[in-house]
Design a protein around this motif. Structure first.
Motif, mmCIF file in Angstrom:
data_model
loop_
_atom_site.group_PDB
_atom_site.id
_atom_site.type_symbol
_atom_site.label_atom_id
_atom_site.label_comp_id
_atom_site.label_asym_id
_atom_site.label_seq_id
_atom_site.Cartn_x
_atom_site.Cartn_y
_atom_site.Cartn_z
ATOM 1 N N LEU A 24 9.787 -8.394 3.664
ATOM 2 C CA LEU A 24 10.015 -7.953 4.915
ATOM 3 C C LEU A 24 9.563 -8.464 6.232
ATOM 4 O O LEU A 24 10.239 -8.535 7.291
ATOM 5 C CB LEU A 24 9.224 -6.367 4.955
ATOM 6 N N SER A 36 12.975 -0.060 7.467
ATOM 7 C CA SER A 36 11.665 0.252 6.940
ATOM 8 C C SER A 36 11.270 1.440 7.769
ATOM 9 O O SER A 36 11.382 1.594 9.025
ATOM 10 C CB SER A 36 10.663 -0.740 7.240
ATOM 11 N N ARG A 41 4.595 0.078 3.617
ATOM 12 C CA ARG A 41 3.489 0.575 2.728
ATOM 13 C C ARG A 41 4.159 0.985 1.078
ATOM 14 O O ARG A 41 3.322 1.815 0.356
ATOM 15 C CB ARG A 41 2.880 1.827 3.215
ATOM 16 N N GLY A 42 5.453 0.669 0.793
ATOM 17 C CA GLY A 42 5.743 0.817 -0.319
ATOM 18 C C GLY A 42 5.929 2.403 -0.630
ATOM 19 O O GLY A 42 5.883 2.818 -1.752
ATOM 20 N N ILE A 43 6.410 3.137 0.525
ATOM 21 C CA ILE A 43 6.402 4.699 -0.007
ATOM 22 C C ILE A 43 8.049 4.881 0.461
ATOM 23 O O ILE A 43 8.667 5.772 -0.302
ATOM 24 C CB ILE A 43 5.845 5.352 1.305
ATOM 25 N N CYS A 44 8.539 4.301 1.478
ATOM 26 C CA CYS A 44 10.254 4.567 1.972
ATOM 27 C C CYS A 44 11.181 4.189 1.152
ATOM 28 O O CYS A 44 12.191 4.855 0.995
ATOM 29 C CB CYS A 44 10.207 4.716 3.245
ATOM 30 N N SER A 45 10.970 2.926 0.327
ATOM 31 C CA SER A 45 12.066 2.424 -0.228
ATOM 32 C C SER A 45 13.309 2.057 0.505
ATOM 33 O O SER A 45 14.598 1.754 -0.088
ATOM 34 C CB SER A 45 12.543 3.073 -1.555
ATOM 35 N N CYS A 47 13.573 -0.323 2.365
ATOM 36 C CA CYS A 47 13.747 -1.847 2.497
ATOM 37 C C CYS A 47 14.139 -2.721 1.438
ATOM 38 O O CYS A 47 13.777 -3.813 1.104
ATOM 39 C CB CYS A 47 12.189 -2.342 2.685
ATOM 40 N N LEU A 90 11.333 -4.030 -3.612
ATOM 41 C CA LEU A 90 10.983 -3.520 -2.196
ATOM 42 C C LEU A 90 10.597 -4.675 -1.445
ATOM 43 O O LEU A 90 9.675 -5.462 -1.993
ATOM 44 C CB LEU A 90 9.838 -2.578 -2.396
HETATM 45 FE FE1 FES Z 1 8.742 1.188 3.180
HETATM 46 FE FE2 FES Z 1 9.110 -1.268 1.911
HETATM 47 S S1 FES Z 1 9.068 -0.607 4.074
HETATM 48 S S2 FES Z 1 8.751 0.776 0.940
#
Ligand code: FES
Length: 652
Positions: A24, A36, A41-45, A47, A90
């Motif tokens: 990213l 994003s 932060r690995g929440i929204c997916s 990316c 991700l």
């Molecule tokens: Fe949100 Fe990667 S930016 S999960």
């Protein structure tokens, strides 16, 4: 340098990055369009990316996984909880280790393209005016006193580069509980405004908000109101729905509504209420259909003709009923839904496209946005056929616009057996030039009529009348079969050799269908029917012809037929009648509801709003009523196809 080389597809952007750089981060530095919402932060997916070597992906087999760092814990957690397609990573978690080619799938692009089905149509690039942002807000500190809103705005600036954000009182009331419930993590919907000039928080959710937000593209017509409900994250149309315009009870056509407002005190307000009530009913219906919460509809774009525009806004349309047809404003309008009594999100935004002129409305501007004559290399004529034909002619050099009063004949009104396009209506007609016998197709029935086999199919559907496209075809076919002369007169049985030409009144009529033995209708095409179509098509043609005069051409390269009617009529028959100027038949296309599409483009892409505002300013407006040549063209165009202008392509 020895740093690994990273190439992004489909953009082709490339660069070298130190081992361990998150994808990213690399994407951002190169200006690659990678979405994003959670800020890495690995929440929204949002990316998600697919590592691949070279341009030809190996059908879902991950060949390059080893080029990115080991599957990490955050991704594993995400995968366990929500699932991740095999081979997907991700982008905010995967780190670069070796040379790699990384594909950004369409759904991970912010400015993804919403593909339009027609080959000649431009795709819509997503750039909605409202976006979701996930932020982590600093907790309050007694030693550094500051308001929660100020820290939220600071976080938006730092984490998302959204500066100068404002919030309404209704947000302030929800903000403090939301911040605490989400443990200082919230998702906000921000209306960004043009160029992020005046960002405003519209909604706040504690934590990461999984859901979506929605927008409406509304085509407010004098007869029907049609809406598309769109997902503002994906651009997808979730539901499309329509209702009759409740203003019909005040008058079928626009001028009768203007006179209703003139004759009745408070009549304009009555009509404003009617259309807004109708619209709110439609919003309930469409939200149900899409199974979404109506209060999450945050943006709406409206297109309409000038009279509907004024009545919807609550402006007396009086001035539009008389020369010089002055609009209250021709500019685009950015308003709030609550000012128009629309039941959407409490701070939902409303955008109305600009009007082109007193007779050429925001609906025509939307057609211009959808069909983009101003970007066309060749000279294109765009006609939106309704009770008023709105006509655009131009290319990337210049565009002209006018409207012409075609009246309701094309919709089946004023026609003796006419009806709206609905089951039971004859919509397609062919007449055998030798036998003069017709065959036709009825809406609701898949098959064409003929000597055997048809009787049965109509027994189930029933024939009730003839719709606009049917009347165009039957008249053109009558002309081609020699049943009708160029002036529009139907010959007698002796003259034509067809027993279907029967006397009616002082002239003749063509008997298309006789269902009277079974208690059904007797459908004839009469001379007054032909007269009504001649007037309507002459109005359409002479408007187009006038614009051609102004540009100084005798032919056009392309014709685009917009509107529901345009979608149903056949190009050949329209040209036989002389509705549209001579043109290669394969260069005549139908654009469907181009006004609705234009509204959808403006909803999904804020830049398109500015683009059409500029375009409309540059469109040259022609007022047909004051042009002396209009009458001349009209008289010539009353003949079939025309008494003065040649149709060389048609004849060959
Ligand atoms: Fe949100 Fe990667 S930016 S999960």
């Amino acid at each position: 340098s020895n740093d690994p080389l990273v190439v992004f597809t489909p953009s082709g952007k490339r660069g070298r990055f130190p081992v361990g750089t998150p994808v990213l981060t690399a994407a951002r530095q190169l200006g690659v369009d990678l979405d994003s919402v959670c800020g890495g932060r690995g929440i929204c997916s949002k990316c998600q990316i697919t590592p691949s070597y070279g341009e030809f992906s190996k059908h879902g087999v991950t060949v390059a996984d080893d080029a990115l760092s080991e599957w990490n814990k955050v991704e594993q957690r995400y995968k366990d909880k929500r699932g991740l397609i095999d081979g997907r990573r991700l982008g905010c978690q995967a780190k670069i280790e070796k040379d790699v080619v990384i594909d950004v799938p369409p759904e991970s692009q912010v400015h993804k393209q919403v593909v339009r089905k027609r080959a000649e149509a431009r795709d819509i690039v997503m750039n909605p005016s409202i976006r979701l942002f996930y932020v982590e807000v600093e907790e309050p500190d007694m030693h550094k006193p500051s308001g929660d809103l100020e820290r939220l705005c600071e976080a938006l600036k730092k984490q998302w580069d959204v500066k100068g954000v404002k919030a309404d009182l209704h947000i302030l009331r929800q903000m403090q509980p939301a911040l605490r419930k989400g443990a200082w993590k919230v998702t906000v919907a921000v209306h960004l405004g043009v160029d992020r000039q005046s960002p405003r928080i519209m909604h706040i959710w504690p934590g990461y908000y999984e859901g979506s937000i929605y927008g409406l593209a509304v085509d407010l017509g004098s007869t029907t109101i049609a809406a598309h409900l769109c997902d503002l994250k994906s651009g997808e149309v979730l539901a499309s729905s329509g209702i009759m315009n409740p203003q019909i009870r005040f008058g079928e056509d626009l001028m009768s509504r203007v006179s209703y407002a003139m004759m009745n005190k408070g009549g304009d307000q009555e009509m404003t209420r009617a259309v807004r009530d109708g619209m709110n009913a439609l919003f309930v219906q469409i939200s149900k259909e899409a199974q979404i919460d109506q209060a999450l509809i945050m943006d709406a774009v409206f297109v309409c003709n000038p009279v509907m525009h004024h009545l919807f806004l609550g402006i007396d349309p009086f001035e539009l009923g008389q020369a010089p047809f002055a609009l209250a404003t021709s500019d685009a309008l950015a308003l709030e839904a609550r000012d128009l009594d629309l039941n959407l999100h409490p701070t939902a935004r409303v955008y109305l496209l600009p009007c082109i002129a007193g007779h050429v409305g925001a609906d025509a501007a939307a057609v211009a946005l959808s069909e983009a004559p101003d970007k066309s290399e060749d000279l294109v004529l765009v006609v939106d056929v309704g009770t008023n034909a709105e006509i655009l002619l131009g290319n990337n050099d210049k565009v002209l616009a006018c409207s012409s009063p075609t009246g309701p004949a094309f919709e089946g009104a004023q026609i003796s057996s006419g009806q709206r396009a609905a089951p039971g209506a004859i919509e397609r007609v062919e007449i055998n030039p030798i036998t003069k016998e017709p065959r036709f197709r009825v809406i609701g029935s898949e098959i064409w009529s003929d000597e055997d086999g048809f009787e049965q199919s109509i027994a189930t559907t029933g024939i009730t009348g003839i719709c606009g496209s049917g009347i165009i075809e039957v008249i053109a076919e009558m002309r081609l079969a020699g049943l009708l002369d160029a002036s529009g007169l139907i010959g007698s049985a002796e003259q034509t050799g067809s027993v279907r030409c029967v006397p009616e009144g002082r002239t003749n009529a063509y008997l298309l269908w006789d269902g009277s033995a079974e208690g059904g209708p007797r459908i004839t095409v009469t001379n007054p029917d032909i007269r009504a179509i001649q007037m309507a098509k002459a109005a359409l043609y002479s408007g187009a012809r006038l614009l051609m005069d102004k540009i100084g051409v005798d032919t056009v390269d392309r014709v685009v037929l917009a509107g529901a009617f345009g979608a149903h009529i056949s190009a050949k028959h329209a040209m036989v009648l002389g509705m549209i100027p001579d043109c290669q038949l394969d260069k005549v296309t139908s654009a469907g509801n181009a006004a609705g599409t234009g509204a959808r483009i403006a909803l999904l892409n804020t830049n398109a709003r500015r683009e059409i505002e500029d375009t409309v300013r540059q469109i040259e407006k022609i007022e047909t009523a004051v042009e002396p040549r209009f009458q001349e063209h009209f008289v010539n165009a009353s003949a079939i196809p025309n008494s003065a202008d040649p149709f060389p392509i048609l004849e060959s």
